[in-house]
Scaffold this motif. Sequence first.
Motif, PDB file in Angstrom:
ATOM      1  N   GLY A   7     -40.103 -15.483   9.888  1.00  0.00           N
ATOM      2  CA  GLY A   7     -40.066 -14.865   8.571  1.00  0.00           C
ATOM      3  C   GLY A   7     -40.723 -13.496   8.495  1.00  0.00           C
ATOM      4  N   TYR A   8     -41.197 -12.979   9.616  1.00  0.00           N
ATOM      5  CA  TYR A   8     -41.828 -11.659   9.657  1.00  0.00           C
ATOM      6  C   TYR A   8     -40.945 -10.697  10.441  1.00  0.00           C
ATOM      7  CZ  TYR A   8     -45.975 -14.320   8.384  1.00  0.00           C
ATOM      8  OH  TYR A   8     -46.859 -15.150   7.754  1.00  0.00           O
ATOM      9  N   VAL A   9     -40.889  -9.457   9.993  1.00  0.00           N
ATOM     10  CA  VAL A   9     -40.202  -8.421  10.751  1.00  0.00           C
ATOM     11  C   VAL A   9     -41.235  -7.790  11.671  1.00  0.00           C
ATOM     12  CG1 VAL A   9     -38.964  -6.229  10.643  1.00  0.00           C
ATOM     13  CG2 VAL A   9     -38.544  -7.983   8.913  1.00  0.00           C
ATOM     14  N   PHE A  62     -56.843   0.362   6.006  1.00  0.00           N
ATOM     15  CA  PHE A  62     -57.095  -1.001   5.543  1.00  0.00           C
ATOM     16  C   PHE A  62     -56.063  -2.008   6.036  1.00  0.00           C
ATOM     17  CE2 PHE A  62     -59.210   1.789   2.453  1.00  0.00           C
ATOM     18  CZ  PHE A  62     -60.514   1.365   2.676  1.00  0.00           C
ATOM     19  N   VAL A  63     -55.194  -1.599   6.947  1.00  0.00           N
ATOM     20  CA  VAL A  63     -54.245  -2.530   7.551  1.00  0.00           C
ATOM     21  C   VAL A  63     -55.016  -3.367   8.581  1.00  0.00           C
ATOM     22  CG1 VAL A  63     -52.175  -2.752   8.983  1.00  0.00           C
ATOM     23  CG2 VAL A  63     -52.269  -0.972   7.221  1.00  0.00           C
ATOM     24  N   PRO A  64     -54.982  -4.694   8.463  1.00  0.00           N
ATOM     25  CA  PRO A  64     -55.721  -5.513   9.433  1.00  0.00           C
ATOM     26  C   PRO A  64     -55.126  -5.392  10.839  1.00  0.00           C
ATOM     27  CG  PRO A  64     -54.442  -6.904   7.946  1.00  0.00           C
ATOM     28  CD  PRO A  64     -54.300  -5.504   7.458  1.00  0.00           C
ATOM     29  N   LEU A  98     -51.045 -18.080  16.630  1.00  0.00           N
ATOM     30  CA  LEU A  98     -50.771 -16.698  16.208  1.00  0.00           C
ATOM     31  C   LEU A  98     -50.200 -16.683  14.797  1.00  0.00           C
ATOM     32  CD1 LEU A  98     -50.582 -13.674  16.655  1.00  0.00           C
ATOM     33  CD2 LEU A  98     -48.411 -14.052  17.839  1.00  0.00           C
ATOM     34  N   VAL A  99     -49.240 -17.545  14.534  1.00  0.00           N
ATOM     35  CA  VAL A  99     -48.641 -17.602  13.190  1.00  0.00           C
ATOM     36  C   VAL A  99     -49.713 -17.945  12.153  1.00  0.00           C
ATOM     37  CG1 VAL A  99     -46.958 -18.783  11.720  1.00  0.00           C
ATOM     38  CG2 VAL A  99     -46.327 -18.127  14.055  1.00  0.00           C
ATOM     39  N   GLY A 100     -50.599 -18.864  12.489  1.00  0.00           N
ATOM     40  CA  GLY A 100     -51.684 -19.228  11.574  1.00  0.00           C
ATOM     41  C   GLY A 100     -52.605 -18.060  11.258  1.00  0.00           C
ATOM     42  N   VAL A 101     -52.939 -17.287  12.272  1.00  0.00           N
ATOM     43  CA  VAL A 101     -53.802 -16.114  12.064  1.00  0.00           C
ATOM     44  C   VAL A 101     -53.074 -15.074  11.205  1.00  0.00           C
ATOM     45  CG1 VAL A 101     -54.974 -14.186  13.184  1.00  0.00           C
ATOM     46  CG2 VAL A 101     -55.148 -16.476  14.167  1.00  0.00           C
ATOM     47  N   VAL A 102     -51.815 -14.841  11.509  1.00  0.00           N
ATOM     48  CA  VAL A 102     -51.035 -13.863  10.732  1.00  0.00           C
ATOM     49  C   VAL A 102     -50.981 -14.287   9.274  1.00  0.00           C
ATOM     50  CG1 VAL A 102     -48.740 -12.872  10.385  1.00  0.00           C
ATOM     51  CG2 VAL A 102     -49.693 -13.028  12.699  1.00  0.00           C
ATOM     52  N   LYS A 103     -50.765 -15.578   9.013  1.00  0.00           N
ATOM     53  CA  LYS A 103     -50.696 -16.067   7.627  1.00  0.00           C
ATOM     54  C   LYS A 103     -51.995 -15.840   6.878  1.00  0.00           C
ATOM     55  CE  LYS A 103     -47.095 -19.527   8.091  1.00  0.00           C
ATOM     56  NZ  LYS A 103     -46.743 -20.940   8.071  1.00  0.00           N
ATOM     57  N   LYS A 104     -53.114 -15.847   7.590  1.00  0.00           N
ATOM     58  CA  LYS A 104     -54.400 -15.594   6.932  1.00  0.00           C
ATOM     59  C   LYS A 104     -54.516 -14.155   6.427  1.00  0.00           C
ATOM     60  CE  LYS A 104     -57.103 -19.078   9.301  1.00  0.00           C
ATOM     61  NZ  LYS A 104     -58.201 -19.351  10.229  1.00  0.00           N
TER      62      LYS A 104
END
Length: 107
Positions: A7-9, A62-64, A98-104
């Motif tokens: 679901g991410y580009v 401010f982009v993580p 990785l997906v879990g970290v990105v979702k945070k």
Amino acid sequence: MYIEKNGYVVETAVDGQDGLQKLEQLQQQGKRPAMIISDINMPNLDGIGFIKEVKKKPQFKFVPVLVLTTESQDKKKMEGKQAGAAGWLVKPFQPDQLVGVVKKFVR
């Protein structure tokens, strides 16, 4: 290259220098990424240098930035944090991690 994953580009770059060029292209299009993922060990511009350059730019300040690397030494992690990294994930990792970290970071 654009890839759609979970679901991410995702825009990929071959190294830190290429990453900076891709960010410049996004800026020219009036866009900014929701998150940046970088390795530490890269040719031309390493991850620490890349993060420092990214954080100098007001539009990306401010982009993580998540570091995804084989480096696990506390000294390297501190160096990354001081450069502006928001997180650190050591390879090998499970894709779900990785997906879990990105979702945070990306909502």
